[in-house]
Structure formats: structure tokens, C-alpha cells
Design a protein around this motif. Structure first.
Motif, PDB file in Angstrom:
ATOM      1  N   GLY A 100       1.022  -1.083  -0.443  1.00 54.65           N
ATOM      2  CA  GLY A 100       0.243   0.125   0.331  1.00 54.65           C
ATOM      3  C   GLY A 100       0.571   1.091  -0.018  1.00 54.65           C
ATOM      4  N   LEU A 101       0.125   2.158   0.201  1.00 51.91           N
ATOM      5  CA  LEU A 101       0.899   3.355   0.814  1.00 51.91           C
ATOM      6  C   LEU A 101       1.376   3.675   2.385  1.00 51.91           C
ATOM      7  CD1 LEU A 101       0.214   5.617  -2.794  1.00 51.91           C
ATOM      8  CD2 LEU A 101       2.159   4.717  -2.437  1.00 51.91           C
ATOM      9  N   SER A 102       1.872   4.965   2.605  1.00 54.42           N
ATOM     10  CA  SER A 102       1.967   4.919   4.000  1.00 54.42           C
ATOM     11  C   SER A 102       1.398   6.194   3.891  1.00 54.42           C
ATOM     12  CB  SER A 102       3.901   5.032   4.399  1.00 54.42           C
ATOM     13  OG  SER A 102       3.976   4.026   4.443  1.00 54.42           O
ATOM     14  N   PRO A 103       0.806   6.706   5.713  1.00 56.48           N
ATOM     15  CA  PRO A 103       0.455   7.816   5.564  1.00 56.48           C
ATOM     16  C   PRO A 103       1.159   9.330   4.821  1.00 56.48           C
ATOM     17  CG  PRO A 103       0.282   6.803   7.676  1.00 56.48           C
ATOM     18  CD  PRO A 103       1.504   6.075   6.698  1.00 56.48           C
ATOM     19  N   HIS A 104       0.546   9.910   3.981  1.00 62.31           N
ATOM     20  CA  HIS A 104       0.994  11.289   3.411  1.00 62.31           C
ATOM     21  C   HIS A 104       0.216  11.547   3.155  1.00 62.31           C
ATOM     22  CE1 HIS A 104      -0.060   8.785   0.270  1.00 62.31           C
ATOM     23  NE2 HIS A 104       0.447  10.137   0.001  1.00 62.31           N
ATOM     24  N   ILE A 105       0.761  13.582   3.526  1.00 62.29           N
ATOM     25  CA  ILE A 105       0.105  14.569   2.371  1.00 62.29           C
ATOM     26  C   ILE A 105       0.501  14.611   1.508  1.00 62.29           C
ATOM     27  CG2 ILE A 105      -1.362  16.855   2.278  1.00 62.29           C
ATOM     28  CD1 ILE A 105      -1.417  16.558   5.426  1.00 62.29           C
ATOM     29  N   ASP A 106       0.039  14.890  -0.412  1.00 69.05           N
ATOM     30  CA  ASP A 106       0.925  14.964  -1.053  1.00 69.05           C
ATOM     31  C   ASP A 106       1.428  16.506  -0.717  1.00 69.05           C
ATOM     32  OD1 ASP A 106      -0.619  12.653  -1.968  1.00 69.05           O
ATOM     33  OD2 ASP A 106      -0.112  13.461  -4.182  1.00 69.05           O
ATOM     34  N   THR A 107       2.192  17.178  -0.931  1.00 69.08           N
ATOM     35  CA  THR A 107       3.352  17.357  -0.933  1.00 69.08           C
ATOM     36  C   THR A 107       2.682  19.389  -1.828  1.00 69.08           C
ATOM     37  OG1 THR A 107       5.180  16.834  -0.964  1.00 69.08           O
ATOM     38  CG2 THR A 107       5.305  19.285  -0.871  1.00 69.08           C
ATOM     39  N   HIS A 108       2.420  19.880  -0.197  1.00 70.06           N
ATOM     40  CA  HIS A 108       1.779  21.584  -0.764  1.00 70.06           C
ATOM     41  C   HIS A 108       1.934  22.347  -1.867  1.00 70.06           C
ATOM     42  CE1 HIS A 108      -1.506  21.760   2.771  1.00 70.06           C
ATOM     43  NE2 HIS A 108      -1.278  20.776   1.945  1.00 70.06           N
ATOM     44  N   SER A 109       3.573  22.130  -1.901  1.00 73.85           N
ATOM     45  CA  SER A 109       4.645  23.143  -2.849  1.00 73.85           C
ATOM     46  C   SER A 109       4.981  22.391  -4.300  1.00 73.85           C
ATOM     47  CB  SER A 109       6.164  23.778  -2.277  1.00 73.85           C
ATOM     48  OG  SER A 109       6.700  22.397  -1.774  1.00 73.85           O
ATOM     49  N   ALA A 110       4.471  21.052  -4.577  1.00 78.21           N
ATOM     50  CA  ALA A 110       4.367  20.615  -5.440  1.00 78.21           C
ATOM     51  C   ALA A 110       3.528  20.724  -6.047  1.00 78.21           C
ATOM     52  CB  ALA A 110       4.725  19.164  -5.024  1.00 78.21           C
ATOM     53  N   PHE A 111       2.093  20.624  -5.579  1.00 76.49           N
ATOM     54  CA  PHE A 111       1.692  20.375  -6.409  1.00 76.49           C
ATOM     55  C   PHE A 111       0.295  21.658  -5.464  1.00 76.49           C
ATOM     56  CE2 PHE A 111       2.912  15.897  -6.081  1.00 76.49           C
ATOM     57  CZ  PHE A 111       3.394  15.720  -7.201  1.00 76.49           C
ATOM     58  N   GLN A 134      -0.842  24.995   9.137  1.00 76.05           N
ATOM     59  CA  GLN A 134      -0.607  23.797   9.547  1.00 76.05           C
ATOM     60  C   GLN A 134       0.312  22.468   9.226  1.00 76.05           C
ATOM     61  OE1 GLN A 134      -3.235  25.245   9.157  1.00 76.05           O
ATOM     62  NE2 GLN A 134      -4.903  23.259  10.624  1.00 76.05           N
ATOM     63  N   TYR A 135      -0.192  22.549   7.738  1.00 72.17           N
ATOM     64  CA  TYR A 135       0.166  21.220   7.516  1.00 72.17           C
ATOM     65  C   TYR A 135       0.689  21.513   5.752  1.00 72.17           C
ATOM     66  CZ  TYR A 135      -3.912  19.622   9.941  1.00 72.17           C
ATOM     67  OH  TYR A 135      -4.826  18.884  10.806  1.00 72.17           O
ATOM     68  N   CYS A 136       1.247  22.478   5.534  1.00 73.85           N
ATOM     69  CA  CYS A 136       1.969  23.119   4.722  1.00 73.85           C
ATOM     70  C   CYS A 136       3.549  23.831   4.814  1.00 73.85           C
ATOM     71  CB  CYS A 136       1.008  24.348   4.442  1.00 73.85           C
ATOM     72  SG  CYS A 136       2.128  25.037   2.456  1.00 73.85           S
ATOM     73  N   ASP A 137       4.259  23.158   3.721  1.00 78.34           N
ATOM     74  CA  ASP A 137       4.949  23.299   3.457  1.00 78.34           C
ATOM     75  C   ASP A 137       6.010  24.666   3.554  1.00 78.34           C
ATOM     76  OD1 ASP A 137       4.396  21.894   1.009  1.00 78.34           O
ATOM     77  OD2 ASP A 137       6.887  22.031   0.619  1.00 78.34           O
ATOM     78  N   SER A 138       5.036  25.305   2.633  1.00 77.38           N
ATOM     79  CA  SER A 138       5.558  26.415   2.338  1.00 77.38           C
ATOM     80  C   SER A 138       5.498  27.306   3.332  1.00 77.38           C
ATOM     81  CB  SER A 138       4.862  26.550   0.870  1.00 77.38           C
ATOM     82  OG  SER A 138       4.837  26.065  -0.234  1.00 77.38           O
ATOM     83  N   GLN A 139       4.424  27.159   3.649  1.00 76.21           N
ATOM     84  CA  GLN A 139       4.255  28.171   4.685  1.00 76.21           C
ATOM     85  C   GLN A 139       4.769  28.253   6.460  1.00 76.21           C
ATOM     86  OE1 GLN A 139      -0.138  29.827   4.520  1.00 76.21           O
ATOM     87  NE2 GLN A 139      -0.142  28.209   3.175  1.00 76.21           N
ATOM     88  N   LYS A 140       5.983  26.809   6.319  1.00 74.28           N
ATOM     89  CA  LYS A 140       5.965  26.428   7.742  1.00 74.28           C
ATOM     90  C   LYS A 140       8.044  27.041   7.677  1.00 74.28           C
ATOM     91  CE  LYS A 140       5.283  22.453  10.212  1.00 74.28           C
ATOM     92  NZ  LYS A 140       4.466  23.370  11.084  1.00 74.28           N
TER      93      LYS A 140
END
Length: 340
Positions: free
Chosen positions: A215-226, A334-340
């Protein structure tokens, strides 16, 4: 919990409450609820189970032997209009003792519709493509080279996704999406539920092939990527996709190829699960896309409420996205790599 296992169908007419039904199952477009409903007209059904990994044979278990006998006499080798006119091949079957133990879904209720998930921005369309269209898509990708990862195979179009950084290199353009992807985009635009979230210029496609148990491990598709919405089409086999939303800030973006599902380090999260049948398409937009971790449990067997569904010999997913060219400015910092 022990999983029920069934013997091959008996060649005799000895009565049993369990029926082995061939030419019937998720791989031929028949979901377990529909099968249960049709057979339930002959008596109370205690469960519907995959008979093997093919997805084309099921076991239907009745409470009473007489109900199984009535269903066999009415449906065996005759077209069943309620099941798409398919000719079923039915014989009696028997239970064998449980042979394996697994824990699946952690007792979470598995939803069949996104309306029951209560996650804003999530939408599932059943039977988005036909069985023939599914065959054509699988043939198209199987005619192209695969890239092998640790546990699965992938293909990238438009831009390659880098699993080490969970991002894309916008300077490495692979070319336009293939013709079969353009056909999918045209079909998405024809569905009102999906077209409202269809951004112009979707330009990245990842094709994943999952063998049983992967399967896939838990993730959020990277905000800065898409940016914007994400579309995921399921082919060949079913699976369960689970979602988690952390409420105390204790969350982590997981590598897509992590060997361990270990994000249960925090008990402060909401959890949901949904069943993805073959030929369905899932839309993640808004909160569902930006704030909820999603993942596919590494199981060979899934429990969908009262039904046991064994993963098929392969599951292929098409994930269609738009590559972001600048920083993300979403409403979920809080979940965004661009804003952390």
C-alpha cells in the motif's frame, strides 16, 4: 481475528449454506453489496467473501441451507439481470478452519460513499470508466516501460515525482501527457461533480502498480509540489483508503516508500476509511487534499464491514495533478511546507 477460508466447490449436490459463485465479483464490476442484495432475496445472507485473489469468484454464505439451495436452483447457469445479465456458475462450498490472522481497518467503519466520510472536498465516482475502457488503459501502460521501486512499479508523465524529496523538479519536463491521459481528462470534464474542481492545465500523471499486500504509508501530497485538486483512478483491483486529520499539531509528512506505518504515535487524530472499487475515481480537493493524510494499509485482505475482500493480483492507480510553480498559500498553514 481468523479469516474464513473456503474449500474448492463440491462436485456433489450435498447441501450447504455456503455457495461458491463464479463469474461474479469486483473484477467483473459487481460489488459485494449488490451481490448480497440479489442473493438476499432467497434468504438471509450472513456474509459475502472473495473466494480467491482473482476478484471473479465469491462465496455467498446464507444462514439457512434451504436459502442456499433456492438461490442455487434459481441462479446457476442462468443469466441474472440484476447482476448485469451475467451467467453465474454456482456450487456448494464449505468452510475450512482459519489459516491466518490479521488486523485490518482498526475497527474503523468503512464507508462506501464519500457523503458518509464527512471530509469536505472528497468525492468518489463509482464506475467512472467501463470494463472495456479499463482494459484499454491497462494495455496502454503495460506497453510502456515501468520503473521499479522497493515494493511496487511506477510510471511518470509530464514531470517525474521524486520520492526522496517528495517533490518534482520543474526544470525536468518529460513532455505532454499521453493520449490515454487526455481521454481521462475529457471524461472528468463531463462529470459535474468533478469538473467543478478541474483546473486548467493538469500536467502530471503518476501510474502506480501495487501487488497484493503493498500500500502507501500516510502522507499529504506536498503542498509546494502540486496545486489544486488531485484525481486518483483505481484499476484492476479494489482497496481501502484511510484518512487521518491530526488535531494537536503532532503530524508528519510520510515518505511514500516508508517501510513502516507508524503515524499512530499520536492519538489526537480523526480517522476515516473508504472502499475504492475498480474503475472508480476519487477527487481530493480543499480540506481533503491539504489537511488530511491519506494512505492504503499494507494488507492482503480488507474487511469492508461484514465482507472480506482479498486484494487482487494487482491494483493500478492513475494519479493526475498540476505541478505548482510557486509557493503554496493555502488556508491550511499548519500542514503546508511552504508556510512553515
Amino acid at each position: 481475528m481468523g479469516l474464513p477460508r473456503f474449500a474448492k466447490p463440491k462436485a456433489t449436490n450435498e447441501s450447504s449454506p455456503n455457495l461458491y459463485v463464479a463469474n461474479c465479483g469486483p473484477a467483473v464490476g459487481l460489488d459485494f453489496d449488490t451481490i448480497r442484495s440479489v442473493f438476499g432475496s432467497y434468504g438471509e445472507v450472513s456474509g459475502v467473501y472473495s473466494a480467491d485473489e482473482s476478484g471473479t469468484r465469491v462465496i455467498v454464505s446464507f444462514v439457512e441451507n434451504s436459502a442456499a439451495k433456492a438461490a442455487l436452483e434459481a441462479l446457476d447457469r442462468r443469466p441474472c439481470q440484476e447482476l448485469g445479465g451475467r451467467v453465474l456458475h454456482i456450487k456448494y462450498s464449505v468452510f475450512q478452519p482459519p489459516v491466518e490472522k490479521v488486523q485490518v481497518n482498526d475497527s474503523v467503519t468503512v464507508c462506501l460513499e464519500t457523503s458518509d466520510m464527512k471530509i469536505p472536498g472528497l468525492c468518489l465516482i463509482h464506475d467512472f470508466i467501463t470494463i472495456e475502457e479499463e482494459k484499454e488503459l491497462l494495455a496502454a501502460v503495460d506497453s510502456r516501460p515501468w520503473k521499479s521501486l522497493a515494493k511496487r512499479r511506477v510510471q511518470h508523465y509530464g514531470y517525474e515525482f521524486c520520492y526522496e524529496t517528495r517533490n518534482v523538479n520543474t526544470n525536468q519536463y518529460l513532455g505532454e501527457l499521453p493520449a490515454f491521459a487526455s481521454t481521462l481528462l475529457d471524461k472528468i470534464s463531463s462529470f459535474e461533480e468533478l469538473s467543478n474542481s478541474l483546473e486548467m492545465g493538469l500536467d502530471q500523471l503518476t501510474v502506480n502498480e501495487y501487488p497484493p499486500g503493498v500500500g502507501l504509508s500516510p502522507h499529504i501530497d506536498t503542498h509546494s509540489a502540486f496545486e489544486g485538486s488531485i484525481f486518483s483512478l483505481s484499476l484492476a483491483g479494489p482497496c481501502i483508503m484511510e484518512f487521518r486529520k491530526y488535531t494537536d499539531g503532532d503530524w508528519r509528512l510520510k515518505s511514500l516508500d516508508s517501510e513502516v506505518e507508524n503515524s499512530d504515535c499520536s492519538s489526537s487524530f480523526l480517522k476515516r476509511a473508504i472502499y475504492l472499487p475498480p474503475r472508480s475515481i476519487l477527487l481530493l480537493s480543499g480540506e481533503a487534499r491539504y489537511a488530511w493524510h491519506h494512505y492504503i494499509p499494507h494488507h492482503k485482505v480488507d474487511f469492508v464491514n461484514e465482507s472480506v475482500i482479498r486484494r487482487a493480483s494487482r491494483r493500478v492507480s492513475f494519479t493526475i495533478r498540476k505541478v505548482r510553480k510557486g509557493p503554496c498559500q493555502c488556508a491550511y498553514p499548519q500542514y503546508c511546507d511552504s508556510q512553515k
